[in-house]
Design an enzyme around this catalytic site. Sequence first.
Site, PDB file in Angstrom:
ATOM      1  N   SER A 218      35.214  41.307  43.056  1.00  0.00           N
ATOM      2  CA  SER A 218      33.876  41.882  42.944  1.00  0.00           C
ATOM      3  C   SER A 218      33.448  42.572  44.220  1.00  0.00           C
ATOM      4  CB  SER A 218      32.848  40.780  42.679  1.00  0.00           C
ATOM      5  OG  SER A 218      33.228  39.993  41.598  1.00  0.00           O
TER       6      SER A 218
ATOM      7  N   GLU B 198      34.558  48.497  35.786  1.00  0.00           N
ATOM      8  CA  GLU B 198      34.625  49.397  36.930  1.00  0.00           C
ATOM      9  C   GLU B 198      36.090  49.523  37.344  1.00  0.00           C
ATOM     10  OE1 GLU B 198      30.358  48.760  39.200  1.00  0.00           O
ATOM     11  OE2 GLU B 198      31.885  47.236  39.462  1.00  0.00           O
TER      12      GLU B 198
ATOM     13  N   ASN C 112      27.522  45.429  41.411  1.00  0.00           N
ATOM     14  CA  ASN C 112      27.228  44.319  42.315  1.00  0.00           C
ATOM     15  C   ASN C 112      26.501  44.775  43.569  1.00  0.00           C
ATOM     16  OD1 ASN C 112      28.254  42.511  40.563  1.00  0.00           O
ATOM     17  ND2 ASN C 112      30.196  42.217  41.626  1.00  0.00           N
TER      18      ASN C 112
ATOM     19  N   HIS D 168      37.505  45.813  37.383  1.00  0.00           N
ATOM     20  CA  HIS D 168      36.425  44.845  37.536  1.00  0.00           C
ATOM     21  C   HIS D 168      35.678  44.654  36.218  1.00  0.00           C
ATOM     22  CE1 HIS D 168      32.339  43.545  39.215  1.00  0.00           C
ATOM     23  NE2 HIS D 168      33.156  42.536  39.382  1.00  0.00           N
TER      24      HIS D 168
HETATM   25  N1  NAD Z   1      31.975  35.056  38.144  1.00  0.00           N
HETATM   26  C1  NAD Z   1      31.660  36.297  37.866  1.00  0.00           C
HETATM   27  O1  NAD Z   1      30.583  36.547  37.292  1.00  0.00           O
HETATM   28  C2  NAD Z   1      32.576  37.430  38.237  1.00  0.00           C
HETATM   29  C3  NAD Z   1      32.395  38.683  37.628  1.00  0.00           C
HETATM   30  C4  NAD Z   1      33.306  39.699  37.902  1.00  0.00           C
HETATM   31  C5  NAD Z   1      34.339  39.484  38.800  1.00  0.00           C
HETATM   32  N2  NAD Z   1      34.488  38.263  39.390  1.00  0.00           N
HETATM   33  C6  NAD Z   1      35.624  38.084  40.300  1.00  0.00           C
HETATM   34  O2  NAD Z   1      36.657  37.454  39.569  1.00  0.00           O
HETATM   35  C7  NAD Z   1      37.444  36.653  40.440  1.00  0.00           C
HETATM   36  C8  NAD Z   1      37.478  35.219  39.890  1.00  0.00           C
HETATM   37  O3  NAD Z   1      36.167  34.680  39.917  1.00  0.00           O
HETATM   38  P1  NAD Z   1      35.708  33.486  38.966  1.00  0.00           P
HETATM   39  O4  NAD Z   1      34.230  33.448  39.010  1.00  0.00           O
HETATM   40  O5  NAD Z   1      36.402  33.620  37.664  1.00  0.00           O
HETATM   41  O6  NAD Z   1      36.289  32.232  39.780  1.00  0.00           O
HETATM   42  P2  NAD Z   1      36.541  30.751  39.255  1.00  0.00           P
HETATM   43  O7  NAD Z   1      36.419  29.882  40.447  1.00  0.00           O
HETATM   44  O8  NAD Z   1      35.706  30.446  38.070  1.00  0.00           O
HETATM   45  O9  NAD Z   1      38.068  30.787  38.764  1.00  0.00           O
HETATM   46  C9  NAD Z   1      39.167  30.999  39.624  1.00  0.00           C
HETATM   47  C10 NAD Z   1      40.412  30.380  38.995  1.00  0.00           C
HETATM   48  O10 NAD Z   1      41.558  30.741  39.778  1.00  0.00           O
HETATM   49  C11 NAD Z   1      42.433  29.633  39.798  1.00  0.00           C
HETATM   50  N3  NAD Z   1      43.346  29.751  40.942  1.00  0.00           N
HETATM   51  C12 NAD Z   1      43.088  29.474  42.232  1.00  0.00           C
HETATM   52  N4  NAD Z   1      44.193  29.709  42.968  1.00  0.00           N
HETATM   53  C13 NAD Z   1      45.160  30.152  42.129  1.00  0.00           C
HETATM   54  C14 NAD Z   1      46.525  30.532  42.287  1.00  0.00           C
HETATM   55  N5  NAD Z   1      47.090  30.507  43.483  1.00  0.00           N
HETATM   56  N6  NAD Z   1      47.222  30.910  41.187  1.00  0.00           N
HETATM   57  C15 NAD Z   1      46.657  30.917  39.990  1.00  0.00           C
HETATM   58  N7  NAD Z   1      45.347  30.573  39.780  1.00  0.00           N
HETATM   59  C16 NAD Z   1      44.622  30.182  40.836  1.00  0.00           C
HETATM   60  C17 NAD Z   1      41.508  28.439  39.868  1.00  0.00           C
HETATM   61  O11 NAD Z   1      42.162  27.282  39.422  1.00  0.00           O
HETATM   62  C18 NAD Z   1      40.359  28.863  38.948  1.00  0.00           C
HETATM   63  O12 NAD Z   1      40.563  28.448  37.627  1.00  0.00           O
HETATM   64  C19 NAD Z   1      36.819  36.755  41.816  1.00  0.00           C
HETATM   65  O13 NAD Z   1      37.486  37.747  42.536  1.00  0.00           O
HETATM   66  C20 NAD Z   1      35.400  37.189  41.507  1.00  0.00           C
HETATM   67  O14 NAD Z   1      34.795  37.895  42.549  1.00  0.00           O
HETATM   68  C21 NAD Z   1      33.648  37.235  39.103  1.00  0.00           C
END
Ligand code: NAD
Length: 596
Positions: free
Chosen positions: A121, A154, A192, A142
């Site tokens: 993000s 995006e 964002n 994204h």
């Molecule tokens: N939460 C949101 O609203 C949102 C929206 C768009 C983009 N994002 C982006 O998406 C990405 C993930 O965010 P999220 O909110 O889903 O996080 P999250 O913490 O909910 O999930 C992350 C997952 O990655 C796993 N993980 C960690 N290390 C790992 C590895 N080495 N190999 C495989 N899996 C691994 C974890 O076990 C976890 O299940 C981030 O870059 C975030 O900025 C988030």
Amino acid sequence: MAREFSTVGVVGLGTMGAGIVEVFARNGIDVVAVEISAPALERGRATLKGSTDRAVAKGKLAEADRDALHERVHFAVGLEALHSVDLVIEAVPEHLDLKQRIFAELDRVCRPETILATNTSSLSVTEISVATSRPNQVIGIHFFNPAPVMKLVEVVRTVVTAPEVVADVEALCARLGKVDVTINDRAGFIANALLFGYLNHAVGMFESHYATREDIDAAMKLGCGLPMGPLALMDLIGLDTAYEILDTMYRRGGRDRRHAPVPLLKQMVTAGLLGRKSGRGFYTYERPGSPVVVPDEATPLATDGALADGARAIAKVGVVGSGTMATGIIEVFAKAGYEVVSVTRGMEKSAKVCEAVKTSLNKGVVRGKLSEADRDAALGRISWSATLDHLADVDLVVEAVVEELSVKKALFASLDEICKPGVVLATTTSSLPVIDVAMATHRPADVVGLHFFNPAPVMPLVEVVRTIRTSPEATATARAVCAALGKTGVVCGDRSGFIVNALLFPYLNDAVKMLEASYSTADDIDHAMKLGCGYPMGPFELLDVVGLDVSLAIQRELYLELREPGFAPAPLLEHLVTAGYLGRKTRRGFRDHSHR
Ligand SMILES: NC(=O)c1ccc[n+]([C@@H]2O[C@H](COP(=O)([O-])OP(=O)(O)OC[C@H]3O[C@@H](n4cnc5c(N)ncnc54)[C@H](O)[C@@H]3O)[C@@H](O)[C@H]2O)c1
């Protein structure tokens, strides 16, 4: 010919990853879904199952299609399983070193032609890409939360991303039924960058007890038509993820203080209050992962219509003024059964206001929303006067005269002399300090702000502004009156912009700055906020409706009161106002409305 993507890999099955898996599998694409451990994999599988089961229950997905969807997903622990996919999307936590490590590993595991994408993000896609030997095949894709629902994607190209990779990913987005905007690699991209300053500001309001979580969220939902309030949205995003995004945006985005995470966020993350995913964030949820909010110690008690907290009984209401707001407010009170005394500066003005109220009530009758008998009863409750003396026996006065402090102060001094003791005196000001008006009387404890939104008969929100001198009884009275009007009253402190304008206008101003910096177009920015965040209008559409002059004036006041450098009005906004491009009312603002 666009490249065929028959199998994609998703790394990390958390809030975003599980949703991204669903998006692909729903559209007939095989997915290799990868996690770091067996328990995390099971969690991801359960999230996917829960989401698709809900879709079936809602009739949005046939059972057979759900089963086929699940058959397309192959779950595995470890990146090795991604050796033959055509594209990988990484969705692990928002840490640069972690993502770089994973990309280096993907580079080793995946076929040379595989496209490697990140769902980051806020981190630099460029910095992630240089961890591989193929930065030209690295791109940002994204998705928005929840990925199966939100239409926007995006697409982030770096200076080295190959044009055909961008084109292939754009074609893929279309196949997924998504709308894409393609942009360069800048912290926060479009949505964002515009969203997180607002979210952080809302957390700051909550932290400083400026308003309650329920009131902050209700204000933005009801005042701006947003699908959810900022604190509920923080819980959906995940507070740990939100913290990391803010922190990165602060460091990458020019150290704008508005992106420095509010201290409370760090405390909540440390305490394990991560939002929905941990079952508790700003709100408490039924269980981890559930969207259902349950009451906790901070939930306000339902008063069931009883007069709580020493609220005073109100039967007769004076409304002073003859403009749009006064007219709407007279109608609202009369329809709700209050006896109303309208005071204007002359009987001619009274006649005009009376006509306007009649016209509006008649519209209600024509639309079948009001019976003729109720219309007549409402009109029968209103008396028309051109002298303040007729306010001697009202229980509440709502002032809605011109937005000039000297005029309002003189009026409140007169009300102080005329009105009986115990009356609540309310101003509808949207930008002046309520305390200035209160101090024009000898009874500042009885003075509140009642900030109605235009058009008052339609808009469900009223901001109840308490000054440092307002008594709890006067605040409680104002809130009870809002409820009796069928409106939601949200209580806030006496600061410039109250809740809604303070949170809304800096965001609009940021959108203008983004346009000014040529990062994106007005159309793409509007798209991003509507399709990525579910906003009813994009920022430029809204600015043209509100009026650029009005927006500039509000932004200037916020800047002057809070001295926040990030609130300085965008030069482009000032220039457009100077040029007379004020929005729809002059047929030209950010867009040309002359042919519509
Ligand atoms: N939460 C949101 O609203 C949102 C929206 C768009 C983009 N994002 C982006 O998406 C990405 C993930 O965010 P999220 O909110 O889903 O996080 P999250 O913490 O909910 O999930 C992350 C997952 O990655 C796993 N993980 C960690 N290390 C790992 C590895 N080495 N190999 C495989 N899996 C691994 C974890 O076990 C976890 O299940 C981030 O870059 C975030 O900025 C988030």
